[in-house]
Design an enzyme around this catalytic site. Structure first.
Site, short mmCIF file in Angstrom:
data_model
loop_
_atom_site.label_atom_id
_atom_site.label_comp_id
_atom_site.label_asym_id
_atom_site.label_seq_id
_atom_site.Cartn_x
_atom_site.Cartn_y
_atom_site.Cartn_z
N GLU A 24 2.42 -9.69 11.74
CA GLU A 24 2.12 -9.28 10.36
C GLU A 24 3.40 -8.83 9.65
OE1 GLU A 24 -0.60 -6.04 10.44
OE2 GLU A 24 -0.78 -5.87 8.28
N ASP A 59 0.77 -1.24 0.00
CA ASP A 59 0.00 0.00 0.00
C ASP A 59 0.81 1.30 0.00
OD1 ASP A 59 -1.64 -2.14 0.56
OD2 ASP A 59 -2.63 -1.23 2.26
C1 DGY Z 1 -7.13 -2.58 2.47
O1 DGY Z 1 -8.00 -1.92 3.07
O2 DGY Z 1 -7.40 -3.53 1.76
C2 DGY Z 1 -5.69 -2.27 2.67
O3 DGY Z 1 -4.93 -2.93 1.69
C3 DGY Z 1 -5.24 -2.76 4.04
O4 DGY Z 1 -3.92 -2.54 4.19
#
Ligand code: DGY
Length: 447
Positions: free
Chosen positions: A414, A179
């Protein structure tokens, strides 16, 4: 590993049990949640990694995991990155089903899902699950999954080949799986967003983890803006190049698509289909990755920002991922291995620190913040496969040991501090447990 991690060092049998217990406690009727607290629904690439773990202990769950995910596949072939569990109360996650509003899309299934994708590691997972526990049930599961996996690949090769380059584009940083990677800073900076919009929402992640270890509110304001733009178009992919604010060709997602074709070629031989077209498509993806994303100056792969048509200079672990392609030619494979072994990533026969997600020597390396430095087991697992396939079982063994050491010291977190190994994020994370089982089961790391 150096540093101050205070966790207990566990023996392999104890580690195995810890990983099995983690998967068991995250199992939810037909899928496994990545984390009971942080991620209480089903996530796409998590499910693929998790299925690999289940194949070692309860193979039928590996098949149920993949089957439940693919039941939510859209009619256009996309596999959504989140499948929402309708039994959970409103507000269990942000952004939740009411934000995604997948029903606006003609191609969406009845189940509420997101409208984005994630790296297509599912064909590889299905192949590995079958190979680990070949059975008549496994063969019939492969027969059921095969057309769905084909549709997933077709979606990427058609709807998402935005530049006509032979590579799939991602339309949101969440699709890359990494992300807030520094790789996305430049294309993200070009997305207009006001951090004040976040006052209308309640973030779920920062209620369960330290905000300093997560993406910022400004990141989230942009994430929300990019989704809003896609959702307004009812998640349609035609005309993306003309209107969408964020479009990138990612080395990890495309390497996963190539690896999927190699896996599909093997699955084809089991289900009585022709493996030839898969091998041809795999070769075309490798060629396109080299042509579009390989930088001969740095010797590594870099994402291409389709809004500027330029390679993104940040040297993150994404650049190492095409090593997972068994047909990557010797010269780029050698330079990528050189990059992996450099001070930036520190891969070695004996690793004193785990693989970071970003260049350790970069000024924007942040050891605590999600994908901006911390160590993640899935990236190490993918790179380890590549090192083995490209004739470096010694380095693969070093990486394997560093993965085991992380969990032995800190548990199934994680992600991990890339210097000290201290666990970060969720303390009971599905793919960490699953991939640990896979490397523990592989007791001949030099083969
Ligand atoms: C989501 O909300 O899917 C994000 O990738 C979480 O990190």
């Amino acid at each position: 590993m150096t540093g101050t991690s205070t966790g207990a060092v566990r023996a392999p049998a104890e580690l195995w049990q810890l990983a099995v217990d983690t998967l068991e406690s995250n199992w939810e009727h037909d899928h496994t949640v990545p984390s009971r607290t942080l991620y209480p629904h089903q996530w796409s690439w998590d499910s693929a990694f998790i299925a690999i773990g289940w194949s070692h202990v309860r193979p039928e769950r590996a098949w149920r995991e993949l089957a439940s995910l693919f039941r939510a596949q859209w009619a256009d072939g996309r596999v959504p990155h989140i499948v929402f569990n309708a039994a959970l109360p409103v507000g269990s996650y942000f952004p939740g089903p009411e934000f995604w509003h997948s029903a606006v899309a003609d191609a969406a299934p009845t189940a509420a899902t997101s409208g984005l994708i994630q790296p297509p590691v599912h064909a590889l997972a299905a192949w590995l699950a079958y190979r680990r526990a070949p059975s008549e049930q496994g063969r019939s599961e492969l027969r059921r999954l095969y057309p769905r996996l084909l549709a997933q690949q077709r979606y990427l090769a058609t709807h998402r080949d935005v530049a006509g380059s032979g590579l799939a584009a991602v339309v949101h940083p969440w699709e890359s799986g990494v992300d807030n990677s520094p790789a996305w800073d430049a294309p993200m900076a070009a997305v207009p967003a006001d951090v004040a919009v976040m006052s209308a929402y309640r973030r779920h992640d920062t209620a369960h983890a330290d905000a300093a270890h997560r993406p910022t509110d400004l990141d989230y304001a942009r994430y929300v803006a990019i989704v809003a733009s896609y959702r307004e178009q009812r998640y349609r992919d035609d005309g993306l190049a003309d209107r969408h604010p964020w479009l990138v060709e990612c080395p990890l997602l495309n390497a996963a698509a190539g690896a999927a074709e190699h896996a599909l070629a093997r699955i084809a031989t089991v289900v009585g289909a022709d493996p030839g077209p898969h091998r041809e498509r795999a070769a075309r993806i490798t060629e396109a990755l080299l042509r579009r994303l390989y930088d001969p100056v740095t010797g590594t792969f870099q994402p291409r920002d389709l809004r500027t048509d330029r390679l993104i200079p940040a040297r993150t672990a994404l650049g190492l991922m095409p090593l997972m392609l068994p047909d990557l030619p010797a010269r780029p494979a050698a330079t990528v291995i050189e990059e992996a072994c450099s001070a930036r990533f520190g891969v070695a026969r004996r690793m004193d620190r785990p693989l970071p997600s970003h260049d350790r020597t970069a000024p924007d390396f942040e050891p605590l913040r999600y994908w901006r430095g911390p160590s993640w087991l899935n990236l190490a697992w993918l790179l380890r496969r590549g090192l083995r396939d490209h004739g470096r079982p010694d380095l693969a063994a070093g990486l394997r040991q560093s993965m085991i050491d992380l969990v032995a010291r800190s548990g199934c977190h994680e992600y991990f501090h890339p210097d000290t190994g201290v666990g970060l994020g969720s303390p009971a994370f599905g793919w960490t447990a699953a991939l640990l089982l896979d490397v523990l089961a592989d007791d001949d790391p030099e083969r």
